[in-house]
Design an enzyme around this catalytic site. Structure first.
Site, PDB file in Angstrom:
ATOM      1  N   ASN A  73      33.419 -79.809   4.584  1.00  0.00           N
ATOM      2  CA  ASN A  73      32.629 -78.602   4.783  1.00  0.00           C
ATOM      3  C   ASN A  73      32.527 -77.879   3.454  1.00  0.00           C
ATOM      4  O   ASN A  73      33.405 -77.115   3.062  1.00  0.00           O
ATOM      5  CB  ASN A  73      33.290 -77.707   5.836  1.00  0.00           C
ATOM      6  CG  ASN A  73      33.215 -78.338   7.206  1.00  0.00           C
ATOM      7  OD1 ASN A  73      32.161 -78.328   7.843  1.00  0.00           O
ATOM      8  ND2 ASN A  73      34.320 -78.938   7.636  1.00  0.00           N
ATOM      9  N   GLU A  74      31.437 -78.163   2.762  1.00  0.00           N
ATOM     10  CA  GLU A  74      31.258 -77.624   1.416  1.00  0.00           C
ATOM     11  C   GLU A  74      30.783 -76.170   1.483  1.00  0.00           C
ATOM     12  O   GLU A  74      30.395 -75.684   2.554  1.00  0.00           O
ATOM     13  CB  GLU A  74      30.226 -78.493   0.670  1.00  0.00           C
ATOM     14  CG  GLU A  74      30.653 -79.943   0.465  1.00  0.00           C
ATOM     15  CD  GLU A  74      31.747 -80.106  -0.603  1.00  0.00           C
ATOM     16  OE1 GLU A  74      32.403 -79.115  -0.978  1.00  0.00           O
ATOM     17  OE2 GLU A  74      31.952 -81.256  -1.059  1.00  0.00           O
TER      18      GLU A  74
END
Ligand code: F6R
Length: 643
Positions: free
Chosen positions: A174-175
């Site tokens: 989850n950037e």
């Protein structure tokens, strides 16, 4: 400050929720001396949960992570399975993520990773293993992700989620930009994440651009979350996550709103937390000499004033009134700390003969010392301490260079082919050379393992480069030693485990030389990197050797590699360099031609090694100057290790 492990048992460790001196902190965290002891405790918590669920005849649903951080946790779980009968028969696992596209048979796949580190060694049922499929058709991904979420729910939800943290603040993949309620989905990897993965993929061009990852919402649904972070590289993102505001720019900050999360850190990963870095801002301190220096350096840098210009008001305004009370006045404290730093500076790294050495970093006697410089790769010696190396030789010490590994992995195929083709011109019929050329030309893919002869050639290239550099610095060839530690010789990026053979080689070498001084790379930034393993091998050998009487007269100095430098307050020996010495060091580095012009393992910094290290040595000198000390062109820095 540091919470002692004995305060916790496996579950209590998780739930104790000690927020001692935790102003600014929004996530429960515990700091350990080493990642190994911390990992054992995390494994114990997982094992307790598995057994608890087993007793209730229920499945235990684990969310699992890959990467370097959880490796020792898995190692300990495997050990518990083999030696203590811990069964995984009731365990159901969901992995956080997988690169996309990625074939599961690829050694870079997370599927491969999980089987190699855990699943192949325990009694988990294969149908209970869930890892996102890196080859699902692009038109099916949407439904595939919905099904992955459903499967987690059907299994009863995640009882426990293990996490690492990326330098972007990602959890799973989850950037930055990920939404609080995001679910399993496909995501584009951040550039920094791809840079960090580049070494394992032998170059950033081979790192996939996308991944399938559980969402933030999925992670937060876990009943219990433990995030692991090791090493100095994680220091600043750990601080941002624990102390910053919740923001999609640092997705791990969403964990602040989870009520049963613990961050498990080693010393280096915790080093940027306010209570560790500047404890005087959050608590009353026990002021030992090193904390005093740390605080005064910090204050001087904060206010942009040299030591000798700091005032009582400066100290009082910045949480150090307690220190002033102990020391009297700012004037007394400033002078004391100035002298302390001044005494670290010496142009005589092997000690100055016939001089009073009371306030010098090294002893005057013996005048001529036997010195070993350990260099993890064949070039760290000149990159990290080329100036000091030069002085030691010039000042007549018996200097031995010991290259710990062959460094063969870091020679490109093109470079090796160049040498092989030259050899062929001289000796066209050599079977070995023809085989080498053939093997390089027909190499399949970047991760194919080189033949033994190719590796040997690559190692020889680095040997010749090293000898060129050591000759340039005036060292006879018989003082140059190539230890070729076996842990390195896997032919792949992933190295073997340190063994008694490695330690034995180090032990025997030191025992032969009986040194008065040892220099070694004290790189702690990457807990799994070659430098760290080489340092561990040295520490273990020293531990064996400390009973020998000659070791009473042996001092160990640690330098840092190409990426980091000691903080000013940590430095115990600062060796200044003149502009000419800086140039000489640069030339010595130039001899390592296979590592020039874009090396294979560049990392995030595109500067060549000589540029990086010149910038770094100049910066160390500037910092000393800003603190009020003399203005040198460059400084190499060392910290003493007591064994
Ligand atoms: C791995 C994952 C990532 C890693 C993170 C840290 O499954 O989801 O979030 O945990 O990139 O990686 P390491 O541990 O290699 O520093």
């Amino acid at each position: 400050m540091k919470i002692k492990i004995k305060d916790y048992n496996s579950i209590a460790f998780a739930k104790a929720g000690k927020f001692e001196e935790s102003r600014y902190e929004k996530i429960h965290n515990v700091v350990f001396d080493s990642s190994s002891e911390a990992s054992i405790l995390v494994a114990q918590e997982i094992a307790a949960l598995i057994r608890e669920k087993e007793a209730l005849n229920k499945p235990c649903v684990l969310g699992l992570a890959t990467g370097s951080s959880p490796i020792k946790v898995y190692e300990e779980l495997v050990r518990m399975h083999k030696e203590q009968g811990l069964s995984f028969a009731n365990v159901v696992t969901f992995n956080l993520d997988e690169y996309y596209p990625m074939d599961k048979s690829n050694i870079q796949s997370y599927y491969y990773f999980m089987h190699e580190h855990l699943f192949n060694h325990v009694d988990i049922l294969s149908e209970n293993i869930n890892i996102p499929n890196g080859l699902v058709n692009s038109e099916d991904i949407y439904q595939y992700c919905i099904d992955y979420e459903l499967k987690i729910k059907e299994a009863g939800g995640l009882d426990f989620q293990l996490l690492g943290i990326g330098r972007t603040g990602h959890i799973g993949f989850n950037e930055p930009g990920s939404h609080l309620n995001s679910a399993t989905r496909i995501i584009t990897l951040d550039h920094i994440t791809r840079i960090d993965a580049a070494p394992t993929f032998l170059g950033i061009d081979n790192v996939p651009r996308k991944a399938i990852t559980m969402g933030i919402g999925t992670v937060l649904s876990a009943k219990r979350i433990v995030l692991l972070a090791w090493g100095a590289n994680k220091g600043s993102i750990v601080k941002e996550t624990i102390e910053g505001g919740v923001s999609s720019y640092v997705p791990a900050t969403y964990l602040q709103n989870h009520n049963n999360t613990t961050f498990v850190l080693d010393q280096e990963a915790s080093a940027e937390l306010t209570r560790v870095k500047t404890p005087w801002l959050v608590t009353s301190c026990v002021w030992d000499e090193s904390l005093k220096l740390k605080a005064v350096v910090w204050l001087s840098e904060l206010l942009n004033k040299p030591f000798l210009k700091l005032t009582d008001k400066d100290y009082n305004d910045n949480g150090m009134s307690g220190l002033l009370t102990e020391e009297g006045t700012a004037y007394d404290l400033n002078i004391k700390m100035f002298n302390k730093l001044q005494h670290t500076i010496t142009g005589w790294p092997g000690g100055k003969p016939n001089a009073d050495d009371t306030n010098r970093p090294e002893r005057a006697n013996p005048k001529k010392k036997r010195v070993i410089i350990f260099s993890p790769h064949p070039d760290d010696d000149v990159i990290s301490m080329g100036g000091t190396f030069d002085r030691l030789v010039e000042q007549g010490h018996e200097v031995h260079i010991a290259y710990q590994t062959s460094g063969n992995i870091a020679v490109s195929d093109e470079e090796a082919l160049k040498f092989a083709e030259i050899s062929k011109e001289i000796n066209p019929d050599s079977e070995v050379i023809n085989n080498i050329i053939n093997s390089i030309k027909t190499k399949q893919g970047n991760d194919a393992i080189d033949s033994l002869d190719v590796r040997k050639l690559k190692g020889s290239i680095r040997r010749s480069e090293s000898l060129a550099a050591t000759r340039y610095l005036g060292l006879p060839d018989d003082r140059v030693h190539f230890l070729d530690l076996p842990f390195y010789e896997t032919g792949t990026i992933k190295k073997g485990k340190i063994s008694q053979v490695d330690i034995g080689i180090m032990h025997n070498f030191i025992d032969d030389i009986k040194p008065h001084q040892i220099y070694a790379a004290g790189d702690l930034a990457d807990p799994h990197g070659t430098h760290k393993v080489c340092l561990d091998a040295l520490f273990m050998a020293l531990d064996d050797l400390k009973v020998k009487s000659y070791m009473d007269d042996c001092w160990v100095w640690l330098y840092r590699g190409a990426w980091h430098e000691w903080e000013s307050y940590e430095i115990e020996m600062a060796v200044p360099m003149s502009p000419d010495q800086v140039l000489k060091k640069r030339h010595a580095i130039f001899y390592h031609q296979s590592q020039k012009d874009g090396v294979m393992f560049q990392g995030g910094d595109s500067r060549e090694f000589w540029v990086r290290v010149e910038d770094r040595n100049r910066l160390t000198a500037k910092k000393y100057n800003d603190l009020g000390l003399a203005d040198y062109a460059a400084i190499e820095a060392f910290k003493r290790y007591y064994f």
